[in-house]
Structure formats: C-alpha cells, structure tokens
Design a protein around this motif. Sequence first.
Motif, PDB file in Angstrom:
ATOM      1  N   TYR A 178     -14.149  29.841  -6.090  1.00 27.03           N
ATOM      2  CA  TYR A 178     -13.013  28.721  -6.837  1.00 27.03           C
ATOM      3  C   TYR A 178     -14.202  27.995  -7.372  1.00 27.03           C
ATOM      4  CZ  TYR A 178      -8.557  30.309  -4.623  1.00 27.03           C
ATOM      5  OH  TYR A 178      -7.261  30.879  -4.634  1.00 27.03           O
ATOM      6  N   ALA A 203       1.411  34.565 -12.837  1.00 28.03           N
ATOM      7  CA  ALA A 203       1.106  33.504 -11.924  1.00 28.03           C
ATOM      8  C   ALA A 203      -0.487  33.518 -11.581  1.00 28.03           C
ATOM      9  CB  ALA A 203       1.713  34.015 -10.494  1.00 28.03           C
ATOM     10  N   THR A 224       0.671  28.798  -9.222  1.00 26.82           N
ATOM     11  CA  THR A 224       1.473  28.779  -7.990  1.00 26.82           C
ATOM     12  C   THR A 224       0.685  28.314  -6.749  1.00 26.82           C
ATOM     13  OG1 THR A 224       0.543  31.047  -8.083  1.00 26.82           O
ATOM     14  CG2 THR A 224       2.964  30.804  -8.878  1.00 26.82           C
ATOM     15  N   GLU A 282      -9.725  34.123  -3.663  1.00 28.07           N
ATOM     16  CA  GLU A 282     -11.070  33.547  -3.852  1.00 28.07           C
ATOM     17  C   GLU A 282     -11.469  32.913  -2.503  1.00 28.07           C
ATOM     18  OE1 GLU A 282      -8.935  33.441  -6.318  1.00 28.07           O
ATOM     19  OE2 GLU A 282      -9.786  35.021  -7.204  1.00 28.07           O
ATOM     20  N   GLY A 287      -6.604  34.503 -12.173  1.00 25.25           N
ATOM     21  CA  GLY A 287      -5.526  35.201 -11.754  1.00 25.25           C
ATOM     22  C   GLY A 287      -6.044  36.693 -11.989  1.00 25.25           C
TER      23      GLY A 287
HETATM   24  N1  HPA Z   1      -6.289  33.407  -7.482  1.00 25.18           N
HETATM   25  C1  HPA Z   1      -6.161  34.632  -8.121  1.00 25.18           C
HETATM   26  N2  HPA Z   1      -5.012  35.235  -8.539  1.00 25.18           N
HETATM   27  C2  HPA Z   1      -4.110  34.503  -8.126  1.00 25.18           C
HETATM   28  C3  HPA Z   1      -4.138  33.018  -7.821  1.00 25.18           C
HETATM   29  C4  HPA Z   1      -5.270  32.816  -7.046  1.00 25.18           C
HETATM   30  O1  HPA Z   1      -5.496  31.756  -6.522  1.00 25.18           O
HETATM   31  N3  HPA Z   1      -2.831  32.603  -7.624  1.00 25.18           N
HETATM   32  C5  HPA Z   1      -1.796  33.410  -8.017  1.00 25.18           C
HETATM   33  N4  HPA Z   1      -2.801  34.501  -8.615  1.00 25.18           N
END
Ligand code: HPA
Length: 271
Positions: free
Chosen positions: A197, A112, A233, A192, A209
């Motif tokens: 980001y 994810a 996700t 983050e 991730g």
């Molecule tokens: N950041 C880091 N890890 C993750 C994220 C994210 O936005 N979504 C799912 N795993």
Amino acid sequence: MLRAIEETVEYIKRKTENFKPEIGIILGTGLGGLVKEIEVEHQLMYSNIPNFPISTLEFHSGKLILGTLNGKKIIAMQGRLHYYEGYSMQQITFPVRVMKGLGIESLIVSNAAGSLNPEFKKGDLMIIEDHINLQPDNPLRGLIESELGPRFPDMSEPYKRSIISKAIEIAKTVDVKCHKGVYVAVSGPNLETKAEYKYLRLIGADAVGMSTVPEVIVANHAGLPVFAISVLTDEGFPEELKPFNLDEILEAAAKAEPKMTKILTQLISEL
Ligand code: HPA
C-alpha cells in the motif's frame, strides 16, 4: 479473434431483434444497482452467449442487460470478469470488443477500490483520471488483427477529459462529493501488504483495485471514449491497516452505490 467477435455480435443481434446500444456499461463488484434504473428490453446470461467466459464469483450474476436508461440505449454487463479468476486478458476484454461490434460509442466502467490517498475516505467516490497498470499481462499482447486497432495505441487520454468535466458538474448539481485520481491495477486476489500500500501511494496512485485497466486499454485500442469511477470501499493506509473483510467491502459498496448511480444516470443522458 475477429471471427469469434463477429459470431458473438451476430448471436446478440439475433436474440435482441437488432438492438443497437449507444453506450456500454461495466458494473463493478457490489455496484449493480444502476440496473434498477434500466428499462430492460433483453437479458442474456453470459453462459448462453457463444465465446463469452463465465463469471466465477457467486456475487456476480453474470448477465448482459440491454435496454434504455434515461433516454439512451445501453448495454450493461452485470458481473465483470477478473484476471484473478484465471481468465486470460483477452477473455476478460472480449465483451468490450463485442459491445464495440454492437455499435457502442462510449464505455462507462465502475469498480470497488481501496483508497491510498489519506484525503479519500471509505464510502467516497473517485473519478478515474489516469491509471497505472501493474497487472502482469496486457490484453493487446500478441494481437495481430490490425482491424481491431493500432499496434501501439496512444494512452495520453485514457479517460475522456470532456466526460470527466461533465461528471464533475453533475456531481456538484446533485450534491455528491466526488474526488478525481489515479487508479492502479494489481492482479490480486490477495489484498496488499502494508509495504505494498505504501509503495502504491509512493508511485502516484490514489486508489487500488483488481480490475478496469484491461477493459480500458482495449476500449482505447478500439477508439472508444471511456469514463470510469471507483467506489472506495476500504482504506489502504499502512499505519492504520485493518484486516480485510469482504462483507465490509460489499457493505461499503452498497452504501455508496446510490451516489454513483445518481451521477451515472445523469451522465448517460448527457453523453
Ligand atoms: N486492494 C485491491 N483491490 C481492492 C481493494 C484493495 O484495497 N479494495 C477493493 N478492491
């Protein structure tokens, strides 16, 4: 390390009447649905396997599943290990070495991830074409056993192009939208900041991730072709960032999971 791998491989062989898997699969957070497609022959709890670390997350059931999927003998890890849980990189990647020792010829990984690319929306799938490792450690650091692989492993094709092409074709035939992109691995466990980001997008990543890269490094070191796919996700778009909600992430993973399973079951039969 070699002795531990050998011991674990021997234990699994003994417990599974010498089951010889062709493909290894690591299933990501909320993405265990593929297991329903497996004709299960053996199941081993991580906690019973010598030298195996135990997954600490409650939503990870922590099992090795051996069986047949669409005609192929597979070994699947239901519940992966993360660096943020406190394991060492060598612990996280130990199961990849064991699966290689059991005879797998390729590795499939799912995870994810958060989208960084404004064109890639929550609920979409992204095949990983390349990665950036921002985790603060490396599973190959300090490794001296040359039997396991080269000192300076090549990473010019960490994700096998021929498998990616196959997966893209399959996605088209089963009518599932699927992007391709760059995955950046961070250590977590915090999500983050907006500035992070923005930075991760700037350095060339499409998704972020907290997993996958250590296992992929070790698989490449061991000479295994890899295919990896992310379920997006959440959206890490700095201008419109919403507070993180784990239930929403798991819900998004569960919703998109059948699309991923469709592609993977077909892909496995063609490997
Ligand atoms: N950041 C880091 N890890 C993750 C994220 C994210 O936005 N979504 C799912 N795993």
